[in-house]
Design an enzyme around this catalytic site. Structure first.
Site, PDB file in Angstrom:
ATOM      1  N   PHE A  30       0.819  -1.206   0.000  1.00 23.48           N
ATOM      2  CA  PHE A  30       0.000   0.000   0.000  1.00 23.48           C
ATOM      3  C   PHE A  30       0.858   1.263   0.000  1.00 23.48           C
ATOM      4  O   PHE A  30       0.756   2.116  -0.895  1.00 23.48           O
ATOM      5  CB  PHE A  30      -0.939  -0.033   1.205  1.00 23.48           C
ATOM      6  CG  PHE A  30      -1.597   1.276   1.520  1.00 23.48           C
ATOM      7  CD1 PHE A  30      -2.389   1.918   0.585  1.00 23.48           C
ATOM      8  CD2 PHE A  30      -1.425   1.866   2.762  1.00 23.48           C
ATOM      9  CE1 PHE A  30      -3.001   3.136   0.879  1.00 23.48           C
ATOM     10  CE2 PHE A  30      -2.025   3.077   3.067  1.00 23.48           C
ATOM     11  CZ  PHE A  30      -2.812   3.714   2.123  1.00 23.48           C
ATOM     12  N   ASP A  68       9.995  -7.435  -2.862  1.00 21.56           N
ATOM     13  CA  ASP A  68       8.701  -7.710  -2.237  1.00 21.56           C
ATOM     14  C   ASP A  68       8.337  -9.169  -2.505  1.00 21.56           C
ATOM     15  O   ASP A  68       8.518  -9.648  -3.631  1.00 21.56           O
ATOM     16  CB  ASP A  68       7.626  -6.784  -2.808  1.00 21.56           C
ATOM     17  CG  ASP A  68       6.424  -6.635  -1.881  1.00 21.56           C
ATOM     18  OD1 ASP A  68       5.839  -7.671  -1.505  1.00 21.56           O
ATOM     19  OD2 ASP A  68       6.074  -5.491  -1.556  1.00 21.56           O
ATOM     20  N   THR A  93       1.360  -9.605   0.758  1.00 19.71           N
ATOM     21  CA  THR A  93       0.239  -8.739   1.121  1.00 19.71           C
ATOM     22  C   THR A  93      -0.109  -7.737   0.023  1.00 19.71           C
ATOM     23  O   THR A  93      -1.058  -6.970   0.169  1.00 19.71           O
ATOM     24  CB  THR A  93       0.542  -7.951   2.416  1.00 19.71           C
ATOM     25  OG1 THR A  93       1.652  -7.079   2.203  1.00 19.71           O
ATOM     26  CG2 THR A  93       0.847  -8.910   3.562  1.00 19.71           C
ATOM     27  N   ASP A 144      19.824 -10.277  -0.665  1.00 26.11           N
ATOM     28  CA  ASP A 144      21.166  -9.709  -0.602  1.00 26.11           C
ATOM     29  C   ASP A 144      21.557  -9.235  -1.992  1.00 26.11           C
ATOM     30  O   ASP A 144      21.041  -9.735  -3.002  1.00 26.11           O
ATOM     31  CB  ASP A 144      22.176 -10.741  -0.092  1.00 26.11           C
ATOM     32  CG  ASP A 144      23.474 -10.095   0.369  1.00 26.11           C
ATOM     33  OD1 ASP A 144      23.515  -8.851   0.501  1.00 26.11           O
ATOM     34  OD2 ASP A 144      24.449 -10.831   0.615  1.00 26.11           O
ATOM     35  N   LEU A 159      10.222  -0.707   3.997  1.00 27.74           N
ATOM     36  CA  LEU A 159       8.785  -0.669   4.264  1.00 27.74           C
ATOM     37  C   LEU A 159       8.206  -2.044   4.539  1.00 27.74           C
ATOM     38  O   LEU A 159       7.089  -2.147   5.065  1.00 27.74           O
ATOM     39  CB  LEU A 159       8.033  -0.069   3.065  1.00 27.74           C
ATOM     40  CG  LEU A 159       8.386   1.346   2.599  1.00 27.74           C
ATOM     41  CD1 LEU A 159       7.590   1.685   1.339  1.00 27.74           C
ATOM     42  CD2 LEU A 159       8.114   2.366   3.687  1.00 27.74           C
ATOM     43  N   SER A 171       6.608  -5.177   5.696  1.00 24.33           N
ATOM     44  CA  SER A 171       6.039  -5.590   6.980  1.00 24.33           C
ATOM     45  C   SER A 171       4.588  -5.989   6.769  1.00 24.33           C
ATOM     46  O   SER A 171       3.984  -5.654   5.742  1.00 24.33           O
ATOM     47  CB  SER A 171       6.110  -4.441   7.997  1.00 24.33           C
ATOM     48  OG  SER A 171       5.687  -4.866   9.266  1.00 24.33           O
ATOM     49  N   TYR A 176       4.759  -7.653  16.156  1.00 24.93           N
ATOM     50  CA  TYR A 176       4.812  -6.443  15.347  1.00 24.93           C
ATOM     51  C   TYR A 176       5.461  -5.290  16.102  1.00 24.93           C
ATOM     52  O   TYR A 176       6.486  -4.754  15.678  1.00 24.93           O
ATOM     53  CB  TYR A 176       3.404  -6.057  14.903  1.00 24.93           C
ATOM     54  CG  TYR A 176       3.350  -4.870  13.964  1.00 24.93           C
ATOM     55  CD1 TYR A 176       3.676  -5.013  12.614  1.00 24.93           C
ATOM     56  CD2 TYR A 176       2.966  -3.611  14.418  1.00 24.93           C
ATOM     57  CE1 TYR A 176       3.627  -3.933  11.749  1.00 24.93           C
ATOM     58  CE2 TYR A 176       2.905  -2.527  13.558  1.00 24.93           C
ATOM     59  CZ  TYR A 176       3.245  -2.693  12.226  1.00 24.93           C
ATOM     60  OH  TYR A 176       3.193  -1.618  11.374  1.00 24.93           O
ATOM     61  N   TYR A 185      23.433   1.289  14.009  1.00 29.81           N
ATOM     62  CA  TYR A 185      24.207   1.527  12.786  1.00 29.81           C
ATOM     63  C   TYR A 185      24.582   3.009  12.654  1.00 29.81           C
ATOM     64  O   TYR A 185      25.674   3.341  12.192  1.00 29.81           O
ATOM     65  CB  TYR A 185      23.412   1.078  11.558  1.00 29.81           C
ATOM     66  CG  TYR A 185      23.672  -0.356  11.164  1.00 29.81           C
ATOM     67  CD1 TYR A 185      24.405  -0.665  10.024  1.00 29.81           C
ATOM     68  CD2 TYR A 185      23.189  -1.417  11.934  1.00 29.81           C
ATOM     69  CE1 TYR A 185      24.655  -1.979   9.645  1.00 29.81           C
ATOM     70  CE2 TYR A 185      23.431  -2.728  11.580  1.00 29.81           C
ATOM     71  CZ  TYR A 185      24.167  -3.010  10.436  1.00 29.81           C
ATOM     72  OH  TYR A 185      24.420  -4.317  10.088  1.00 29.81           O
ATOM     73  N   ARG A 214      -7.813  -3.359   7.129  1.00 28.98           N
ATOM     74  CA  ARG A 214      -7.673  -2.523   8.312  1.00 28.98           C
ATOM     75  C   ARG A 214      -8.938  -1.711   8.512  1.00 28.98           C
ATOM     76  O   ARG A 214      -9.848  -1.752   7.693  1.00 28.98           O
ATOM     77  CB  ARG A 214      -6.424  -1.648   8.183  1.00 28.98           C
ATOM     78  CG  ARG A 214      -5.165  -2.454   8.492  1.00 28.98           C
ATOM     79  CD  ARG A 214      -3.905  -1.666   8.199  1.00 28.98           C
ATOM     80  NE  ARG A 214      -3.475  -1.863   6.820  1.00 28.98           N
ATOM     81  CZ  ARG A 214      -2.447  -1.213   6.281  1.00 28.98           C
ATOM     82  NH1 ARG A 214      -1.803  -0.307   6.989  1.00 28.98           N
ATOM     83  NH2 ARG A 214      -2.091  -1.449   5.035  1.00 28.98           N
TER      84      ARG A 214
END
Length: 305
Positions: free
Chosen positions: A11, A28, A32, A53, A64, A66, A136, A150, A179
């Protein structure tokens, strides 16, 4: 400029790439993604981010990837935790080797059941580290800690955002991915019951996706914000019951509102303190909730049956 974006088919990613000029590589696994359409300047790599990698170099690395829907991430807690731990490590290493800007999209969920509303970036959070939502929110918190490590050890140009309930066209509505806004809209358009978890008095602050894109672009191109964390959201609270009523009004739906048992560890209130974003990014939301809902409803009318 060369951009590497994990979760770029989702999204948020699908909207961001519409506004970026440059060479874009998306990683990706499409677990989702639903409404993504590739463009000519985009290379798509189908891979889980925790396994990815590369030796290629990039100017900007944006993480992003998740699973942001509570029903979805509670159904896939291991995958959720890995994308925000091993996946974050993978992206940080690529950014370090590239000497790139690294932008991590965290979440307002890291604040948990916040005791300060609107919540500022220096609030540490009140979360359950072993609860149903921990896969999460705790993995997001770990990712922030790793990114800042880092920054401190390697001097990496890390920039962290905490989005608050971003919504708009292309927000997935089906199954466990839906959602609150997309679920309510589709239920209203189909004449189904509007399902609210709990009594509806819990609050959230909603941000239209174009405002999120603008904030993210400012995070990419603003100088002097290395190591900074920003709330990207609205400082206006909306009760979930009022959100449902607003959607019913805009759609003209006759759907009934029904109440389900509350979710475990569901935060009671949420709103963003955005003074820092206003000061350093010169950013604040432009789209009102009513206008954003109207745009989103019109889009859903065109795609659902």
């Amino acid at each position: 400029m060369r951009f590497l974006i994990s979760g770029g088919a989702g999204f948020l990613g699908s909207h961001l790439i519409d506004s970026i000029n440059g060479e874009i590589v998306i990683v990706d696994d499409f677990s989702t993604a639903k409404y993504f359409q590739a463009k000519s300047n985009i290379k798509v790599i189908r891979e889980k981010i925790e396994r990815f990698d590369t030796t290629e170099k990039y100017d900007v690395v944006i993480h992003l990837a998740s699973r942001p829907s509570p029903e979805d991430y509670m159904q896939y807690p291991v995958e959720t935790a890995l994308s925000n731990s091993l996946g974050t490590y993978r992206m940080l290493e690529i950014a370090r080797k590239s000497d790139a800007i690294f932008i991590y999209s965290s979440s307002s969920e890291i604040y948990g059941d916040a005791e300060i509303i609107p919540t500022p970036e220096d609030y540490w959070g009140k979360v359950n580290p072993i609860g149903m939502r921990s896969c999460y929110d705790e993995s997001k918190r770990f990712s922030e800690a790793l990114a800042m490590s880092y920054y401190r050890e390697y001097g990496l140009d890390v920039r962290i955002q905490r989005p608050f309930n971003v919504y708009g066209p292309r927000l997935r509505e089906d199954g466990s991915y839906g959602r609150v806004i997309s679920r309510f809209i589709v239920q209203a358009l189909r004449g189904e019951n509007i399902t609210i978890y709990g009594d509806g008095n819990q609050t959230r602050s909603f941000l239209y996706v174009s405002d999120w894109v603008e904030a993210t672009l400012k995070m990419i191109y603003t100088n002097g914000i290395k190591g900074q964390v920003f709330n990207i959201g609205s400082d206006k609270e909306t009760k979930i019951i009022d959100l449902a009523r607003m959607i019913l009004k805009i759609t003209g739906s006759k759907s009934n509102i029904v109440f389900l048992p509350p979710r475990e560890d569901d935060p009671r209130r949420r709103a963003a303190d955005i003074k820092k974003a206003k000061e350093l990014l010169k950013w604040e939301p432009k789209i009102s909730l009513e206008e954003g809902l109207t745009r989103t409803i019109n889009w859903f009318r065109s795609v659902i049956s």
